[in-house]
Motif scaffolding. Sequence first.
Motif, short mmCIF file in Angstrom:
data_model
loop_
_atom_site.label_atom_id
_atom_site.label_comp_id
_atom_site.label_asym_id
_atom_site.label_seq_id
_atom_site.Cartn_x
_atom_site.Cartn_y
_atom_site.Cartn_z
N UNK A 189 53.25 52.67 -1.00
CA UNK A 189 52.94 53.41 -2.35
C UNK A 189 51.60 52.64 -2.69
N UNK A 190 51.17 51.43 -2.22
CA UNK A 190 50.13 50.92 -2.60
C UNK A 190 50.26 49.73 -3.43
N UNK A 191 51.48 49.22 -3.82
CA UNK A 191 51.98 48.39 -4.70
C UNK A 191 52.06 46.93 -3.91
N UNK A 192 51.58 45.86 -4.56
CA UNK A 192 51.85 44.55 -4.07
C UNK A 192 53.04 44.15 -4.45
N UNK A 193 54.00 44.04 -3.42
CA UNK A 193 55.56 43.70 -3.70
C UNK A 193 55.65 42.22 -3.45
N UNK A 194 56.24 41.47 -4.32
CA UNK A 194 56.39 40.15 -4.31
C UNK A 194 57.98 40.12 -4.23
N UNK A 195 58.47 39.55 -3.16
CA UNK A 195 60.00 39.41 -3.12
C UNK A 195 60.59 38.27 -3.53
N UNK A 196 61.59 38.29 -4.39
CA UNK A 196 62.17 37.22 -5.15
C UNK A 196 63.50 36.76 -4.41
N UNK A 197 64.24 35.86 -4.63
CA UNK A 197 65.59 35.41 -4.26
C UNK A 197 66.63 36.36 -4.81
N UNK A 198 67.77 36.58 -3.94
CA UNK A 198 68.81 37.28 -4.65
C UNK A 198 70.08 36.40 -4.24
N UNK A 199 71.52 37.05 -4.75
CA UNK A 199 72.58 36.39 -4.39
C UNK A 199 73.57 37.60 -3.84
N UNK A 200 74.09 37.26 -2.64
CA UNK A 200 74.97 38.18 -2.15
C UNK A 200 76.14 38.53 -3.19
N UNK A 201 76.53 39.57 -2.95
CA UNK A 201 77.87 40.01 -3.78
C UNK A 201 78.44 41.30 -2.93
N UNK A 202 80.06 41.24 -3.47
CA UNK A 202 80.89 42.29 -2.82
C UNK A 202 80.78 43.49 -3.99
N UNK A 203 81.88 44.09 -3.98
CA UNK A 203 82.22 45.19 -4.94
C UNK A 203 82.55 45.02 -6.46
N UNK A 204 82.81 43.83 -6.85
CA UNK A 204 83.05 43.21 -8.13
C UNK A 204 81.92 43.38 -9.00
N UNK A 205 82.15 43.61 -10.32
CA UNK A 205 80.96 43.68 -11.24
C UNK A 205 80.39 42.33 -11.51
N UNK A 206 81.29 41.44 -11.45
CA UNK A 206 80.80 40.06 -11.87
C UNK A 206 79.49 39.67 -10.76
N UNK A 207 79.92 39.85 -9.51
CA UNK A 207 79.16 39.56 -8.38
C UNK A 207 77.84 40.13 -8.64
N UNK A 208 77.53 41.53 -8.90
CA UNK A 208 76.27 42.03 -9.05
C UNK A 208 75.69 41.56 -10.33
N UNK A 209 76.46 41.27 -11.26
CA UNK A 209 75.86 40.82 -12.57
C UNK A 209 74.95 39.28 -11.93
N UNK A 210 75.80 38.45 -11.34
CA UNK A 210 75.00 37.01 -10.94
C UNK A 210 74.03 37.32 -10.28
N UNK A 211 73.88 38.16 -9.29
CA UNK A 211 72.85 38.79 -8.38
C UNK A 211 71.86 39.08 -8.74
N UNK A 212 71.83 40.13 -10.22
CA UNK A 212 70.60 40.31 -11.04
C UNK A 212 70.23 39.27 -11.75
N UNK A 213 70.89 38.30 -12.14
CA UNK A 213 70.52 37.14 -12.93
C UNK A 213 69.68 36.07 -12.22
N UNK A 214 70.14 35.95 -11.03
CA UNK A 214 69.44 35.17 -9.91
C UNK A 214 68.13 35.70 -9.54
#
Length: 417
Positions: free
Chosen positions: A66-91
Amino acid sequence: MRILVLCHYWAPEVGAPQRRWQWLAQGLVERGHELAVLTPAPHYPVGVLLDDAAWLAPGAARRDAAGALVHRTAFRPYDAGLGGRGLDQAVAAVDALRIGLARFRGGMRPDVIIGSVPGLPTLPVALALGAALHCPVVAELRDAWPDILDSASQWSGAAAQGGGAGLSAPLSAAARRVTSVVVSAWQRRASAVVTTTDSFAAVLGQRGVGRVVTIRNTAAAVAPVPPVQVDKVDSRLRVLYLGTVGRAQGLVSAVRAARLAQDAGTPILLRVVGDGAELAAVQAEAERLAAPVEVLPPVPASQVAAHYTWADSVLVSLQDWPAMGLTVPSKLYEVLGVGRHVSGAVAGEAAQVISDSGGGSVVPPQDPAALAALWSVLARDRSRLRVLGAGRWLAAHASPEVMVSRYEALLQEVARG
């Protein structure tokens, strides 16, 4: 204008937020704006790195299609649980703050920052980055936050069914109250708020959020699909669900509806194509009921048209949570764009869009008997599968050009202060 977007979901991942920002980014770049993005290395929906290419790794920066300059950040691997996804988003959000402070000071300072939700931690980080860089922030809300928290107890039930664990009821209630107050405060701190529906924009306006603008989703580009055969009498009704199989979609109810329709003598097959937190629950219910349901894995964009061609009607389903009445699934616009009949198990603004566009039929959400009855009627009278005028409604209310122009005008207004 220099625009910095913080978003937890971005291509090459596939999903509704990714599709939305593909056409928005392309439209803004084509109009001469410089667009930078802070987003994690691609890992949705499975929670692990999708591609180990160096230019997608945390810390990398590269222009995308699309022409956007994309800077990639870290992430936290997760499974199907809600808590794991929330921690991933926070990281990912915290790392976005770190990279943003390091790379966008001085001459690289943006004119405006956009914090895009889902990925709730993105919003406070966008506000913090805006304060540090002395530039205004636009909050983009794809979901009805904080109203969606009213149904959080049902998230816990869905999580348990799908293998995740929810919070205890007392703690959840207390956390919801605090989070609701905090999220509303964040929204009022933003220079403007973008929503995807008029109904939620009106709710925020009543709460004192100063500048709220609706930027609808729009139809994804799909190869042409031939009209449905309304005179066919020798096969069962073919219903397609294609998209995220998540908690908010409530597809277990559709599985039950398919079984009820079959029990009433309606020849039917419900095809579910996708992945998500509720996939295991959907498969389990289909097996338990021996329902006429087939579940297929997600497909690339090049194969989407083949599934729409197969379908007589396309299911758009949401939970019966109050906040879902303020939501219009992005998939609905795509179905209207290809001209397939919509079986809408939805309420509120989504139901109104189906009605106003003439794109299909609506039943109450999470009502298997009503949905089964609709499918029985469609099977008996296939002329009801013919839809007219949906394309005209899209052109008038949700064209990409109009939506990009509206977003551009808002960002220019905010950047001028």
